[in-house]
Design a protein around this motif. Structure first.
Motif, PDB file in Angstrom:
ATOM      1  N   THR A  10       0.828  -1.202   0.000  1.00  0.00           N
ATOM      2  CA  THR A  10       0.000   0.000   0.000  1.00  0.00           C
ATOM      3  C   THR A  10       0.861   1.250   0.000  1.00  0.00           C
ATOM      4  O   THR A  10       0.352   2.349  -0.043  1.00  0.00           O
ATOM      5  N   THR A  12       3.816   1.840  -2.143  1.00  0.00           N
ATOM      6  CA  THR A  12       4.126   2.244  -3.507  1.00  0.00           C
ATOM      7  C   THR A  12       3.666   1.164  -4.472  1.00  0.00           C
ATOM      8  O   THR A  12       4.477   0.475  -5.078  1.00  0.00           O
ATOM      9  N   PRO A  13       2.359   0.974  -4.621  1.00  0.00           N
ATOM     10  CA  PRO A  13       1.910  -0.035  -5.566  1.00  0.00           C
ATOM     11  C   PRO A  13       2.348   0.317  -6.978  1.00  0.00           C
ATOM     12  O   PRO A  13       2.313   1.478  -7.369  1.00  0.00           O
ATOM     13  N   ALA A  14       2.756  -0.681  -7.689  1.00  0.00           N
ATOM     14  CA  ALA A  14       3.141  -0.465  -9.079  1.00  0.00           C
ATOM     15  C   ALA A  14       2.446  -1.535  -9.903  1.00  0.00           C
ATOM     16  O   ALA A  14       2.349  -2.677  -9.475  1.00  0.00           O
ATOM     17  N   TYR A  15       1.965  -1.185 -11.046  1.00  0.00           N
ATOM     18  CA  TYR A  15       1.143  -2.102 -11.835  1.00  0.00           C
ATOM     19  C   TYR A  15       1.685  -2.222 -13.262  1.00  0.00           C
ATOM     20  O   TYR A  15       1.060  -1.760 -14.212  1.00  0.00           O
ATOM     21  N   GLY A  22      -0.542   2.034 -15.958  1.00  0.00           N
ATOM     22  CA  GLY A  22      -0.083   1.699 -14.625  1.00  0.00           C
ATOM     23  C   GLY A  22       0.137   2.899 -13.714  1.00  0.00           C
ATOM     24  O   GLY A  22      -0.398   2.948 -12.596  1.00  0.00           O
ATOM     25  N   PRO A  23       0.902   3.910 -14.153  1.00  0.00           N
ATOM     26  CA  PRO A  23       1.154   5.058 -13.269  1.00  0.00           C
ATOM     27  C   PRO A  23      -0.127   5.807 -12.882  1.00  0.00           C
ATOM     28  O   PRO A  23      -0.260   6.271 -11.747  1.00  0.00           O
ATOM     29  N   ASP A  26      -1.930   3.712 -10.370  1.00  0.00           N
ATOM     30  CA  ASP A  26      -1.186   3.820  -9.118  1.00  0.00           C
ATOM     31  C   ASP A  26      -1.555   5.111  -8.400  1.00  0.00           C
ATOM     32  O   ASP A  26      -1.792   5.126  -7.177  1.00  0.00           O
ATOM     33  N   VAL A  29      -5.096   4.684  -6.892  1.00  0.00           N
ATOM     34  CA  VAL A  29      -5.137   3.810  -5.706  1.00  0.00           C
ATOM     35  C   VAL A  29      -4.518   4.522  -4.506  1.00  0.00           C
ATOM     36  O   VAL A  29      -5.051   4.490  -3.393  1.00  0.00           O
ATOM     37  N   ARG A  30      -3.392   5.199  -4.727  1.00  0.00           N
ATOM     38  CA  ARG A  30      -2.766   5.924  -3.617  1.00  0.00           C
ATOM     39  C   ARG A  30      -3.689   7.042  -3.117  1.00  0.00           C
ATOM     40  O   ARG A  30      -3.725   7.331  -1.919  1.00  0.00           O
ATOM     41  N   CYS A 154     -10.139  -1.425  -9.599  1.00  0.00           N
ATOM     42  CA  CYS A 154      -9.128  -1.570  -8.543  1.00  0.00           C
ATOM     43  C   CYS A 154      -9.810  -2.042  -7.268  1.00  0.00           C
ATOM     44  O   CYS A 154     -10.522  -1.266  -6.624  1.00  0.00           O
TER      45      CYS A 154
END
Lengths: 172, 124
Positions: A10, A12-15, A22-23, A26, A29-30, A154
């Motif tokens: 939780t 620094t999630p990276a996808y 992805g960014p 991210d 989600v953050r 998400c």
């Protein structure tokens, strides 16, 4: 529809599996994690986002549109029971006392997530704007978007509840 | 001391009011937009105002600009509470007459520190 519920970091999630999206996912989600950590004070764990056209299993959805170099929608989705718990936590009240406050509270949650997302994505040469929140509550409805839209779901876990933030991107 | 909260979200007004009560401020007046905020000011001068930016009818910047033209309201502390977080947004708010700025989402501690700093005290 199934969603992987395995928690990722939780912090620094990276996808990378979402490629160019992805960014942005991210950042979304953050933003959701930030809102829950600061305003709701209920623990939230991020799962693995997926590109999907499936409808999240939710009957309370707060939606905010955004527009900048990219336009689209951010939605916060949950069950009525989970939404009541979030509303009660926000207001410092009991679940029994907040049913009438639910639409405004979930709208504000969506607004804060979208506002934080905008801040993370926007910069001086690419100013983003967001719309007012709209809250949909019901048992039998579908949200449909244009066929060219990209939709990322998400999953988030709050205790025993499954929540979702959804990112819908409209190609330019 | 009377505190005025101007925000179109009843949820955000309640969150802010709850924090104010914990700080000892029980005389809290609420308004749902800038126009109503000015009406509340006319009914009784507040010692502190917290206002949102995005609101219907009259937004927070216009509210503060108008407020500052009114006799006796030139120096009342105004804290803007908003999702607008970019540097240019802060500058625009300060130019409108806002004294300080809190970005949503915020912790109760952050709001408390901003209020106490604005009022020049460490406790209500």
């Amino acid at each position: 529809m199934s969603h992987e519920s395995t928690a990722v970091s939780t912090e620094t999630p990276a996808y990378p599996h979402l490629g160019e999206h992805g960014p942005m996912v991210d950042a979304l989600v953050r933003s959701a994690l930030d809102v829950f950590a600061t305003m709701v004070a209920l623990p939230l764990v991020a799962g693995v986002p997926t590109i999907s056209d499936a409808r999240p299993p939710a009957n309370v959805i707060g939606t905010v549109g955004f527009a900048g170099s990219i336009s689209g929608l951010v939605s916060f989705c949950g069950t009525r029971v989970a939404s009541l718990e979030i509303t009660a936590a926000l207001l410092g009240s009991s679940v029994d006392a907040v049913a009438g406050d639910l639409p405004d509270a979930i709208g504000e949650v969506a607004n804060m997530i979208a506002g934080s997302f905008r801040t993370k994505m926007s910069h001086s040469e690419d100013r983003w704007a967001i719309t007012m929140p709209v809250v949909t509550i019901g048992e039998d409805f579908l949200q449909k978007y244009s066929s060219s839209a990209v939709r990322v779901i998400c999953p988030l876990t709050m205790g025993t509840h499954q929540l979702f933030v959804e990112l819908v991107l409209q190609p330019a | 001391m009377r505190v005025l909260i101007v925000d179109d979200s009843s949820t955000m007004r309640r969150i802010i009011a709850n924090t104010l009560k914990k700080l000892g401020y029980d005389d809290v007046v609420e308004a749902g937009d800038g126009t109503e905020g000015l009406q509340k000011v006319a009914q009784g001068k507040p010692g502190l105002i917290l206002t949102d930016w995005n609101m219907p009818k009259m937004d927070g910047r216009e509210f503060v600009k108008t407020l500052r033209t009114q006799s006796g309201m030139e120096a009342v502390p105004v804290l803007m509470v908003t999702t607008h977080a970019e540097r240019t947004d802060v500058v625009l708010a300060l130019q409108a007459g806002v004294n300080d700025y809190v970005v949503k989402p915020f912790t109760p501690e952050t709001l408390k520190e901003k209020i106490e700093a604005l009022l020049g005290k460490t406790a209500a």
